[in-house]
Each structure stands twice: as C-alpha cells, then as structure tokens.
Scaffold this motif. Sequence first.
Motif, PDB file in Angstrom:
ATOM      1  N   ASP A 114      37.571  54.253-100.039  1.00  0.00           N
ATOM      2  CA  ASP A 114      36.492  54.338-101.019  1.00  0.00           C
ATOM      3  C   ASP A 114      36.360  53.036-101.806  1.00  0.00           C
ATOM      4  OD1 ASP A 114      35.893  56.914-100.246  1.00  0.00           O
ATOM      5  OD2 ASP A 114      37.016  57.867-101.875  1.00  0.00           O
ATOM      6  N   VAL A 115      37.488  52.407-102.141  1.00  0.00           N
ATOM      7  CA  VAL A 115      37.441  51.135-102.857  1.00  0.00           C
ATOM      8  C   VAL A 115      36.797  50.060-101.988  1.00  0.00           C
ATOM      9  CG1 VAL A 115      38.868  49.242-103.751  1.00  0.00           C
ATOM     10  CG2 VAL A 115      39.332  51.601-104.445  1.00  0.00           C
ATOM     11  N   GLU A 116      37.164  50.002-100.718  1.00  0.00           N
ATOM     12  CA  GLU A 116      36.547  49.026 -99.821  1.00  0.00           C
ATOM     13  C   GLU A 116      35.045  49.263 -99.709  1.00  0.00           C
ATOM     14  OE1 GLU A 116      40.182  47.919 -96.766  1.00  0.00           O
ATOM     15  OE2 GLU A 116      39.073  49.786 -96.475  1.00  0.00           O
ATOM     16  N   ALA A 117      34.639  50.522 -99.632  1.00  0.00           N
ATOM     17  CA  ALA A 117      33.205  50.831 -99.592  1.00  0.00           C
ATOM     18  C   ALA A 117      32.522  50.337-100.857  1.00  0.00           C
ATOM     19  CB  ALA A 117      32.992  52.334 -99.416  1.00  0.00           C
ATOM     20  N   GLY A 118      33.204  50.473-101.997  1.00  0.00           N
ATOM     21  CA  GLY A 118      32.635  50.030-103.260  1.00  0.00           C
ATOM     22  C   GLY A 118      32.464  48.529-103.368  1.00  0.00           C
ATOM     23  N   LEU A 119      33.112  47.782-102.482  1.00  0.00           N
ATOM     24  CA  LEU A 119      33.040  46.322-102.509  1.00  0.00           C
ATOM     25  C   LEU A 119      32.244  45.750-101.337  1.00  0.00           C
ATOM     26  CD1 LEU A 119      36.753  45.737-103.516  1.00  0.00           C
ATOM     27  CD2 LEU A 119      34.757  45.286-104.944  1.00  0.00           C
ATOM     28  N   PHE A 175      25.177  44.211 -93.080  1.00  0.00           N
ATOM     29  CA  PHE A 175      26.059  45.285 -93.547  1.00  0.00           C
ATOM     30  C   PHE A 175      26.924  45.810 -92.413  1.00  0.00           C
ATOM     31  CE2 PHE A 175      23.365  45.381 -97.260  1.00  0.00           C
ATOM     32  CZ  PHE A 175      24.227  45.788 -98.268  1.00  0.00           C
ATOM     33  N   LEU A 176      26.314  45.991 -91.254  1.00  0.00           N
ATOM     34  CA  LEU A 176      27.072  46.517 -90.122  1.00  0.00           C
ATOM     35  C   LEU A 176      28.166  45.545 -89.709  1.00  0.00           C
ATOM     36  CD1 LEU A 176      24.122  47.962 -87.988  1.00  0.00           C
ATOM     37  CD2 LEU A 176      25.398  49.042 -89.857  1.00  0.00           C
ATOM     38  N   GLY A 177      27.860  44.258 -89.704  1.00  0.00           N
ATOM     39  CA  GLY A 177      28.851  43.254 -89.341  1.00  0.00           C
ATOM     40  C   GLY A 177      29.968  43.152 -90.361  1.00  0.00           C
ATOM     41  N   ALA A 178      29.614  43.139 -91.646  1.00  0.00           N
ATOM     42  CA  ALA A 178      30.631  43.009 -92.693  1.00  0.00           C
ATOM     43  C   ALA A 178      31.545  44.223 -92.723  1.00  0.00           C
ATOM     44  CB  ALA A 178      29.955  42.816 -94.049  1.00  0.00           C
ATOM     45  N   MET A 179      30.994  45.421 -92.563  1.00  0.00           N
ATOM     46  CA  MET A 179      31.836  46.615 -92.554  1.00  0.00           C
ATOM     47  C   MET A 179      32.806  46.605 -91.380  1.00  0.00           C
ATOM     48  SD  MET A 179      29.656  49.854 -94.033  1.00  0.00           S
ATOM     49  CE  MET A 179      28.198  49.694 -93.033  1.00  0.00           C
ATOM     50  N   THR A 180      32.365  46.087 -90.245  1.00  0.00           N
ATOM     51  CA  THR A 180      33.251  45.998 -89.087  1.00  0.00           C
ATOM     52  C   THR A 180      34.433  45.081 -89.372  1.00  0.00           C
ATOM     53  OG1 THR A 180      31.457  46.431 -87.525  1.00  0.00           O
ATOM     54  CG2 THR A 180      33.411  45.324 -86.661  1.00  0.00           C
ATOM     55  N   LEU A 181      34.180  43.931 -89.979  1.00  0.00           N
ATOM     56  CA  LEU A 181      35.258  42.992 -90.289  1.00  0.00           C
ATOM     57  C   LEU A 181      36.250  43.581 -91.284  1.00  0.00           C
ATOM     58  CD1 LEU A 181      33.339  39.598 -90.531  1.00  0.00           C
ATOM     59  CD2 LEU A 181      34.770  40.420 -88.662  1.00  0.00           C
ATOM     60  N   ASP A 237      39.716  40.910 -96.437  1.00  0.00           N
ATOM     61  CA  ASP A 237      40.395  41.701 -97.452  1.00  0.00           C
ATOM     62  C   ASP A 237      39.518  41.771 -98.700  1.00  0.00           C
ATOM     63  OD1 ASP A 237      42.016  42.826 -99.388  1.00  0.00           O
ATOM     64  OD2 ASP A 237      43.666  41.404 -99.149  1.00  0.00           O
ATOM     65  N   VAL A 238      38.920  42.926 -98.945  1.00  0.00           N
ATOM     66  CA  VAL A 238      38.135  43.117-100.163  1.00  0.00           C
ATOM     67  C   VAL A 238      38.938  43.853-101.230  1.00  0.00           C
ATOM     68  CG1 VAL A 238      35.904  43.046 -98.991  1.00  0.00           C
ATOM     69  CG2 VAL A 238      37.049  45.241 -99.295  1.00  0.00           C
ATOM     70  N   ALA A 239      39.849  44.722-100.810  1.00  0.00           N
ATOM     71  CA  ALA A 239      40.564  45.573-101.764  1.00  0.00           C
ATOM     72  C   ALA A 239      41.397  44.759-102.750  1.00  0.00           C
ATOM     73  CB  ALA A 239      41.450  46.571-101.027  1.00  0.00           C
ATOM     74  N   SER A 240      41.933  43.608-102.308  1.00  0.00           N
ATOM     75  CA  SER A 240      42.758  42.789-103.195  1.00  0.00           C
ATOM     76  C   SER A 240      41.968  42.211-104.364  1.00  0.00           C
ATOM     77  CB  SER A 240      43.409  41.644-102.401  1.00  0.00           C
ATOM     78  OG  SER A 240      44.345  42.139-101.476  1.00  0.00           O
ATOM     79  N   LEU A 241      40.662  42.172-104.245  1.00  0.00           N
ATOM     80  CA  LEU A 241      39.838  41.642-105.329  1.00  0.00           C
ATOM     81  C   LEU A 241      39.631  42.648-106.451  1.00  0.00           C
ATOM     82  CD1 LEU A 241      37.073  39.801-103.273  1.00  0.00           C
ATOM     83  CD2 LEU A 241      39.334  38.991-103.965  1.00  0.00           C
ATOM     84  N   HIS A 242      39.929  43.919-106.178  1.00  0.00           N
ATOM     85  CA  HIS A 242      39.722  44.982-107.157  1.00  0.00           C
ATOM     86  C   HIS A 242      40.821  44.927-108.207  1.00  0.00           C
ATOM     87  CE1 HIS A 242      40.065  49.528-108.114  1.00  0.00           C
ATOM     88  NE2 HIS A 242      39.181  48.960-108.927  1.00  0.00           N
ATOM     89  N   THR A 243      40.442  44.604-109.447  1.00  0.00           N
ATOM     90  CA  THR A 243      41.435  44.438-110.512  1.00  0.00           C
ATOM     91  C   THR A 243      41.292  45.439-111.651  1.00  0.00           C
ATOM     92  OG1 THR A 243      40.016  42.734-111.498  1.00  0.00           O
ATOM     93  CG2 THR A 243      41.810  41.990-110.053  1.00  0.00           C
TER      94      THR A 243
END
Length: 349
Positions: A147-152, A299-305, A312-318
């Motif tokens: 869910d956090v990754e989806a949020g980013l 969006f489709l490409g970024a979600m695949t990566l 890594d998007v989750a590490s940016l969530h502070t």
Amino acid sequence: MAYDEHTDRFVRMVAPRTAEIVTDGDLTPGDDQVVVDIGFCGICATDTHGYESAALPPAVFGHEWSGTIAAVGSRVSHLKVGQRVVAGVGPACGDCAQCRAGHADHCDLAFAEANGVSDGAPEHGGFGTRIRVSARRAIPVPDALSDVEAGLMEPATVTFHAVRRAGITLGATVVVQGAGPIGLLTAQHARVGGAGRVVISEPSEARRSTAVALGFTDVVRPEELREVLAELSGGLGADVLFECSGVASLFQPSAELVRRGGTLALLGYPGTDSSVSYGDWQSRELTVIGSLAYSHSDFLGAMTLVAEGRIDVASLHTGTIGLDDLEAMFNELGSGDSAHTKVLVDPRL
C-alpha cells in the motif's frame, strides 16, 4: 449509492495558507466514474506551493492518491469494488488533435487529466476520505506492490516519464541536481535505464545520506559538483543532466555542466522566469528536454519496475499523518528545515 455525510471529509484551500476540512454527503458515481476510498495521498512540492498560494485546480491539491474502489458506475466494466488503484491518467483517447495527428504519447485529454482541468475532473483531490473520479484515471495496482508503494507511484511515474524522454544511452554519465523525492527517483530510473555513472548534487546532508543509502556513491555538495564531474568525465561534462530542484537561477549553470552535444532535462518546475544564454545552448548544440506529468503507459512501466524491486520507493517514506495535521505539515515542509523526504496522508488516522 450515497454515503453518510459524517464519514466523508476532504481538505480544500480557501485562501493562501488557509485550508478547511469539508464534509461531502453525496459521492454517487456517474455512469463512467468510480468512487475510491483513499488509502494514502502523498504530499509533494506542488501541494506545498498550492498551500502558499491557493492557486491550484481543486483536483491537483492532493493528486498523489491511492486507495480501494468503493463503488463503480453503470458503464464501468474493467474495475470492481475492492480493487486497489492509483491516481493516473487514462489511455490516449484517439480523438483529440494530438491523437489524430499521430502523437498519442501527448494526448490532450491525458494531459488535461494530469493537470486537473479535464471535463469531469474531481471536485477535490485526495486529501480526504473518498474521491469520485473518471474510471479511466483509476489504474489497477499489481498485487506485488504494498500500500505504501502504491501511495508513492505518482512521483515514481513522473520520473519514469522524464528519464524515458531523455533517452539515456548505455554507459552515460548522468548528473541529477537535487535529491528530494523527484531527484532520488530520477537517479534510480537513470541507473535502471543504463547510466554508467550517476552523480547526485544536493546541499542537504540528510538528503545526501538518503542517496547513499540507496546505493549511490557519487553524491556531492553543489560546490563540489563541477570538479567531481570534470574528473569523472575527463573534462567533457555530463551526457545528461536532470535539473530537479526547480531553482530558476540554476538553469544556465546547469547547462554549462553538460558536454557539447549533451542533454539538459528539466523536471523541477520554477516559480519565476529564468535567464539563459541562448547562444551558449545553440553553439554547443545542447538538446533541452522539458518534462511534465506522464502518460498511461508510464504508470504501467513504473509499477512494473517497483514490483520487480528495481526501483525503491518505500525507503523515501519518512512519515504518515492524518487530515487534521495537514496544515502543520505544510508549514513544516515549506520552511525548508524539515527532515522528511516523503510524507503520506492517511485519512483514516
């Protein structure tokens, strides 16, 4: 269906630096619409500037939302209640002037959706409990994403689009100027896209540390950039420089760091006019690429990566806050002294 007016709230701007929480008693979807229960909505620099000026389209103030389908319109067949989605733009419409001319990547409808000015744009953004939106703009989330990754995903897609447009060649020397969320995601996409060396320039020690934690080794202070780049490139300069800070006064100095025949890619959005040397850009045959928003395929490409663990998007969530804490967070982020990288708003808090 209609929802209890006491359970649905959203935040809107009423004046510069003044937001209010409003209740909405009717979020019945139209035939081609869906209603989404918001899970997270990211805060970006656009929102912070919108808080300062109250000048954003209502749908843009809180545009980085994700959530779960709560209701679907009668003509919606590709989405179902309970499905996770992110805010995006629909596929190329095939009917606008750009599409008819063969430029589907720059579909007028998708661009209007990204900027919150399309017909039927939401009455408010994702700083709320629910949102009613065109079904074409709700993009399903792969099960592999948290869910956090989806949020980013929205900023991850902005940067995917920019790096794709820049056309990095394998082994290229790339500079990313600014290590906020956009810069850090741009650097990751450039690395995945084949860059040989990625140099990140950032004045904030905390943001430099985040870049190092993401695996980047050439992370420097702005005053060190020219010397480090000269050494890495044999004096040539960057093959591609991504300007992610949006500081207008940096445009010409940034261009001067690009080698002759190289590319200056603009992501940061300045609030003022910029002075540049037209003759310098022309005589060195620079390619200058602007980038704003995204297409459906981005969006489709970024979600695949992200799903494959390559970005890594989750590490940016502070940090995560509720709606009642939003104004205080805008003030903190706008001060320039915040230690946060990316804050998500959870309307359930």
